[in-house]
Design a protein around this motif. Structure first.
Motif, PDB file in Angstrom:
ATOM      1  N   PRO A   3      45.939  27.640  20.884  1.00 23.63           N
ATOM      2  CA  PRO A   3      45.599  27.441  22.309  1.00 23.63           C
ATOM      3  C   PRO A   3      46.665  28.008  23.255  1.00 23.63           C
ATOM      4  CG  PRO A   3      45.239  25.422  21.063  1.00 23.63           C
ATOM      5  CD  PRO A   3      45.986  26.352  20.167  1.00 23.63           C
ATOM      6  N   HIS A   4      47.921  27.927  22.876  1.00 24.36           N
ATOM      7  CA  HIS A   4      48.991  28.468  23.716  1.00 24.36           C
ATOM      8  C   HIS A   4      48.902  29.995  23.776  1.00 24.36           C
ATOM      9  CE1 HIS A   4      51.173  24.618  24.069  1.00 24.36           C
ATOM     10  NE2 HIS A   4      50.763  24.408  22.825  1.00 24.36           N
ATOM     11  N   PHE A   5      48.624  30.604  22.625  1.00 20.83           N
ATOM     12  CA  PHE A   5      48.493  32.058  22.595  1.00 20.83           C
ATOM     13  C   PHE A   5      47.307  32.511  23.450  1.00 20.83           C
ATOM     14  CE2 PHE A   5      46.752  35.936  20.628  1.00 20.83           C
ATOM     15  CZ  PHE A   5      47.844  36.767  20.760  1.00 20.83           C
ATOM     16  N   VAL A   6      46.191  31.804  23.335  1.00 21.02           N
ATOM     17  CA  VAL A   6      45.015  32.128  24.163  1.00 21.02           C
ATOM     18  C   VAL A   6      45.363  32.016  25.640  1.00 21.02           C
ATOM     19  CG1 VAL A   6      42.680  31.392  24.798  1.00 21.02           C
ATOM     20  CG2 VAL A   6      43.350  31.455  22.386  1.00 21.02           C
ATOM     21  N   GLY A   7      46.130  30.982  25.989  1.00 25.40           N
ATOM     22  CA  GLY A   7      46.503  30.783  27.391  1.00 25.40           C
ATOM     23  C   GLY A   7      47.319  31.926  27.958  1.00 25.40           C
ATOM     24  N   TRP A   8      48.125  32.581  27.115  1.00 24.24           N
ATOM     25  CA  TRP A   8      48.870  33.757  27.573  1.00 24.24           C
ATOM     26  C   TRP A   8      47.993  34.996  27.606  1.00 24.24           C
ATOM     27  CZ3 TRP A   8      53.036  32.913  30.074  1.00 24.24           C
ATOM     28  CH2 TRP A   8      53.915  31.890  29.721  1.00 24.24           C
ATOM     29  N   ARG A   9      47.259  35.235  26.526  1.00 26.44           N
ATOM     30  CA  ARG A   9      46.539  36.501  26.381  1.00 26.44           C
ATOM     31  C   ARG A   9      45.348  36.628  27.343  1.00 26.44           C
ATOM     32  NH1 ARG A   9      43.650  40.425  22.834  1.00 26.44           N
ATOM     33  NH2 ARG A   9      45.293  41.837  22.115  1.00 26.44           N
ATOM     34  N   LEU A  43      52.303  48.789  25.626  1.00 24.77           N
ATOM     35  CA  LEU A  43      52.539  47.629  26.492  1.00 24.77           C
ATOM     36  C   LEU A  43      51.803  46.413  25.959  1.00 24.77           C
ATOM     37  CD1 LEU A  43      53.695  46.299  28.992  1.00 24.77           C
ATOM     38  CD2 LEU A  43      51.803  47.246  30.324  1.00 24.77           C
ATOM     39  N   LEU A  44      50.586  46.610  25.472  1.00 25.36           N
ATOM     40  CA  LEU A  44      49.819  45.494  24.917  1.00 25.36           C
ATOM     41  C   LEU A  44      50.543  44.887  23.723  1.00 25.36           C
ATOM     42  CD1 LEU A  44      47.219  43.828  24.999  1.00 25.36           C
ATOM     43  CD2 LEU A  44      46.124  45.600  23.608  1.00 25.36           C
ATOM     44  N   ALA A  45      51.141  45.718  22.874  1.00 27.83           N
ATOM     45  CA  ALA A  45      51.879  45.208  21.715  1.00 27.83           C
ATOM     46  C   ALA A  45      53.081  44.375  22.149  1.00 27.83           C
ATOM     47  CB  ALA A  45      52.337  46.379  20.834  1.00 27.83           C
ATOM     48  N   VAL A  46      53.793  44.826  23.167  1.00 28.50           N
ATOM     49  CA  VAL A  46      54.958  44.079  23.659  1.00 28.50           C
ATOM     50  C   VAL A  46      54.519  42.734  24.232  1.00 28.50           C
ATOM     51  CG1 VAL A  46      56.809  44.055  25.365  1.00 28.50           C
ATOM     52  CG2 VAL A  46      56.336  46.148  24.073  1.00 28.50           C
ATOM     53  N   LEU A  47      53.448  42.732  25.025  1.00 32.75           N
ATOM     54  CA  LEU A  47      52.964  41.476  25.604  1.00 32.75           C
ATOM     55  C   LEU A  47      52.477  40.524  24.520  1.00 32.75           C
ATOM     56  CD1 LEU A  47      51.004  42.661  28.781  1.00 32.75           C
ATOM     57  CD2 LEU A  47      53.425  42.123  28.518  1.00 32.75           C
ATOM     58  N   ASP A  48      51.771  41.037  23.515  1.00 30.63           N
ATOM     59  CA  ASP A  48      51.294  40.189  22.427  1.00 30.63           C
ATOM     60  C   ASP A  48      52.458  39.596  21.638  1.00 30.63           C
ATOM     61  OD1 ASP A  48      48.583  40.381  22.908  1.00 30.63           O
ATOM     62  OD2 ASP A  48      48.281  42.099  21.581  1.00 30.63           O
ATOM     63  N   SER A  49      53.522  40.384  21.453  1.00 33.40           N
ATOM     64  CA  SER A  49      54.680  39.855  20.723  1.00 33.40           C
ATOM     65  C   SER A  49      55.326  38.712  21.493  1.00 33.40           C
ATOM     66  CB  SER A  49      55.697  40.971  20.468  1.00 33.40           C
ATOM     67  OG  SER A  49      56.395  41.324  21.650  1.00 33.40           O
ATOM     68  N   ALA A  50      55.420  38.875  22.827  1.00 38.74           N
ATOM     69  CA  ALA A  50      56.002  37.812  23.644  1.00 38.74           C
ATOM     70  C   ALA A  50      55.124  36.561  23.618  1.00 38.74           C
ATOM     71  CB  ALA A  50      56.187  38.303  25.080  1.00 38.74           C
ATOM     72  N   ALA A  51      53.810  36.743  23.749  1.00 40.18           N
ATOM     73  CA  ALA A  51      52.885  35.602  23.721  1.00 40.18           C
ATOM     74  C   ALA A  51      52.921  34.907  22.362  1.00 40.18           C
ATOM     75  CB  ALA A  51      51.470  36.080  24.044  1.00 40.18           C
ATOM     76  N   LEU A  52      52.979  35.700  21.300  1.00 34.84           N
ATOM     77  CA  LEU A  52      53.007  35.138  19.949  1.00 34.84           C
ATOM     78  C   LEU A  52      54.312  34.379  19.694  1.00 34.84           C
ATOM     79  CD1 LEU A  52      51.072  35.259  17.509  1.00 34.84           C
ATOM     80  CD2 LEU A  52      52.382  37.215  16.675  1.00 34.84           C
ATOM     81  N   TYR A  53      55.404  34.941  20.146  1.00 38.38           N
ATOM     82  CA  TYR A  53      56.711  34.302  19.941  1.00 38.38           C
ATOM     83  C   TYR A  53      56.782  32.974  20.702  1.00 38.38           C
ATOM     84  CZ  TYR A  53      61.738  34.561  18.811  1.00 38.38           C
ATOM     85  OH  TYR A  53      62.990  34.342  18.291  1.00 38.38           O
ATOM     86  N   LEU A  54      56.350  32.979  21.952  1.00 36.72           N
ATOM     87  CA  LEU A  54      56.354  31.752  22.746  1.00 36.72           C
ATOM     88  C   LEU A  54      55.436  30.693  22.148  1.00 36.72           C
ATOM     89  CD1 LEU A  54      56.238  33.301  26.333  1.00 36.72           C
ATOM     90  CD2 LEU A  54      58.127  31.958  25.384  1.00 36.72           C
ATOM     91  N   SER A  55      54.332  31.110  21.548  1.00 39.05           N
ATOM     92  CA  SER A  55      53.351  30.165  21.011  1.00 39.05           C
ATOM     93  C   SER A  55      53.796  29.572  19.680  1.00 39.05           C
ATOM     94  CB  SER A  55      51.995  30.865  20.827  1.00 39.05           C
ATOM     95  OG  SER A  55      51.545  31.420  22.033  1.00 39.05           O
ATOM     96  N   LEU A  56      54.376  30.400  18.815  1.00 43.92           N
ATOM     97  CA  LEU A  56      54.757  29.941  17.478  1.00 43.92           C
ATOM     98  C   LEU A  56      56.157  29.338  17.435  1.00 43.92           C
ATOM     99  CD1 LEU A  56      53.423  32.927  15.326  1.00 43.92           C
ATOM    100  CD2 LEU A  56      52.496  30.602  15.375  1.00 43.92           C
ATOM    101  N   CYS A  57      57.030  29.770  18.340  1.00 47.50           N
ATOM    102  CA  CYS A  57      58.434  29.335  18.305  1.00 47.50           C
ATOM    103  C   CYS A  57      58.886  28.901  19.702  1.00 47.50           C
ATOM    104  CB  CYS A  57      59.329  30.456  17.794  1.00 47.50           C
ATOM    105  SG  CYS A  57      58.797  31.174  16.228  1.00 47.50           S
ATOM    106  N   PRO A  58      58.360  27.792  20.216  1.00 41.33           N
ATOM    107  CA  PRO A  58      58.685  27.394  21.597  1.00 41.33           C
ATOM    108  C   PRO A  58      60.163  27.093  21.820  1.00 41.33           C
ATOM    109  CG  PRO A  58      57.538  25.633  20.430  1.00 41.33           C
ATOM    110  CD  PRO A  58      57.455  26.832  19.557  1.00 41.33           C
ATOM    111  N   GLN A  59      60.887  26.728  20.783  1.00 40.86           N
ATOM    112  CA  GLN A  59      62.304  26.427  20.952  1.00 40.86           C
ATOM    113  C   GLN A  59      63.177  27.679  20.847  1.00 40.86           C
ATOM    114  OE1 GLN A  59      63.334  23.377  21.857  1.00 40.86           O
ATOM    115  NE2 GLN A  59      61.166  22.783  21.820  1.00 40.86           N
ATOM    116  N   ALA A  60      62.889  28.531  19.885  1.00 40.89           N
ATOM    117  CA  ALA A  60      63.741  29.692  19.635  1.00 40.89           C
ATOM    118  C   ALA A  60      63.436  30.873  20.554  1.00 40.89           C
ATOM    119  CB  ALA A  60      63.596  30.136  18.181  1.00 40.89           C
ATOM    120  N   ALA A  61      62.205  30.973  21.030  1.00 35.95           N
ATOM    121  CA  ALA A  61      61.811  32.137  21.837  1.00 35.95           C
ATOM    122  C   ALA A  61      62.588  32.185  23.150  1.00 35.95           C
ATOM    123  CB  ALA A  61      60.312  32.078  22.132  1.00 35.95           C
ATOM    124  N   PRO A  62      62.958  33.384  23.603  1.00 41.26           N
ATOM    125  CA  PRO A  62      63.652  33.521  24.894  1.00 41.26           C
ATOM    126  C   PRO A  62      62.656  33.326  26.033  1.00 41.26           C
ATOM    127  CG  PRO A  62      63.243  35.684  23.947  1.00 41.26           C
ATOM    128  CD  PRO A  62      62.778  34.682  22.932  1.00 41.26           C
TER     129      PRO A  62
END
Length: 346
Positions: A296-302, A211-230
């Motif tokens: 900073p965005h990734f920290v805000g999620w994690r 579960l931690l890996a899935v959440l980290d992938s979502a946080a990382l995707y949203l942080s690095l790719c704000p336009q492409a991420a779902p």
């Protein structure tokens, strides 16, 4: 010497309270489909956990510790049953002391039988929830590696078995599935707390690190790719996952804040974050935002789920996957196993 009537009456009252408390514990644990407030079952789990911690402390190899701790969940179940039956025995013995009556004797005889029957009926629900949990974890291994790691999930999904066609478009459905999976874990593991200590068949897998890996992938995707991420599926998955970790941690007696403090920070370092970015660049992942701006965005999620996830992982001695925090026994984090160069996965 015969005890005074008053002493036996007090003992009978204490026995009645013990029997009543045990009934509440049994009903709350195996019948009521919600979190039980039974201190008795939590005490059993705590004692068993301490015993297993002492047993595995001198064992340096995580693989051997995992083998030993594979029986921890079953011992908790047997311990609960032994404590319930013992409590009924003592409670009814105290009740019968002042005056022997057939009704009390009949009830005492039935209490143990009913408790054992309920425990047997309780097992199918436990193992059904366990099987649902493990099916998704097994499927995750091909996406996120073994042990699972969030950046590896994104890298492998984009690489798509070396097909040359990115599979990032599958992530919205994937995050929807894991949103439901996390909700199921919250309901089942809070209701049937021993499930928390039921270990995966493979020593390289754990429900916590998955579960931690899935959440980290979502946080990382949203942080690095704000336009492409779902955005919506990823955010809903993050919300469901952080609630899962928080609720399960509280059920285990771990104190975690309802909301992170405004100045809260994470244990994961920026250097580790850059390692993840480097892994994504190995497969030409389409990064939109530079690491320094994304951090900073990734920290805000994690910060919302890291504390609870790390606490649970340490408490159950989960596989020491990357980004999963420290363990009670010092051990080096295990990177996900990758095939040799030339095999489809990079």
């Amino acid at each position: 010497m015969t005890a005074p009537i008053a002493v036996r009456d007090v003992a009978a009252a204490a026995g009645a309270l013990l029997v009543l408390g045990t009934v509440v514990s049994v009903v709350g644990t195996v019948i009521v489909p919600r979190k039980s407030g039974s201190r008795l079952t939590r005490l059993v789990a705590s004692v068993v956990n301490r015993i297993f911690a002492l047993i595995v402390w001198p064992v340096a190899s995580y693989r051997w510790r995992d083998r030993i701790m594979a029986g921890q969940g079953a011992v908790i179940l047997l311990g609960q049953l032994a404590v319930w039956l013992g409590s009924f025995y003592v409670g009814y013995a105290l009740l019968i002391w002042p005056v022997t009556r057939s009704a009390i004797l009949d009830t005492a005889a039935m209490a143990g039988l009913i408790t054992v029957t309920l425990q047997i009926a309780y097992l199918p629900a436990l193992y059904a929830a366990f099987n649902r949990r493990e099916n998704e974890i097994t499927l995750l291994n091909s996406r996120a590696g073994s042990p699972s790691w969030g950046p590896e999930l994104l890298a492998r999904t984009h690489y798509a078995l070396g097909s040359g066609t990115s599979a990032l478009a599958t992530l919205p459905d994937f995050y929807n599935e894991w949103e439901r999976w996390a909700a199921d874990i919250t309901e089942s593991h809070v209701t049937y707390l021993p499930l928390v200590w039921f270990r995966s068949p493979s020593y390289e897998a754990s429900w916590v690190t998955s579960l931690l890996a899935v959440l980290d992938s979502a946080a990382l995707y949203l942080s690095l790719c704000p336009q492409a991420a779902p955005a919506v599926p990823a955010r809903l998955c993050l919300r469901s996952g952080l609630l899962c970790f928080s609720e399960v941690a509280r059920s285990m007696g771990i104190k975690v804040p309802a909301e992170p403090a405004p100045d809260a920070v994470i244990s994961l370092t920026y250097a580790e974050f850059l390692d993840a970015v480097g892994r994504l660049r190995e497969v030409n992942f389409p990064i939109e935002r530079q690491p320094q701006a994304a951090w900073p965005h990734f920290v805000g999620w994690r910060v919302n789920y890291e504390q609870a996830a790390y606490a649970i992982a340490a408490a159950i001695d989960a596989v020491p996957a990357l980004w999963s925090g420290p363990r009670r026994h010092p051990v080096e984090p295990m990177p996900p196993l990758r095939p040799r160069p030339g095999v489809p996965f990079p």
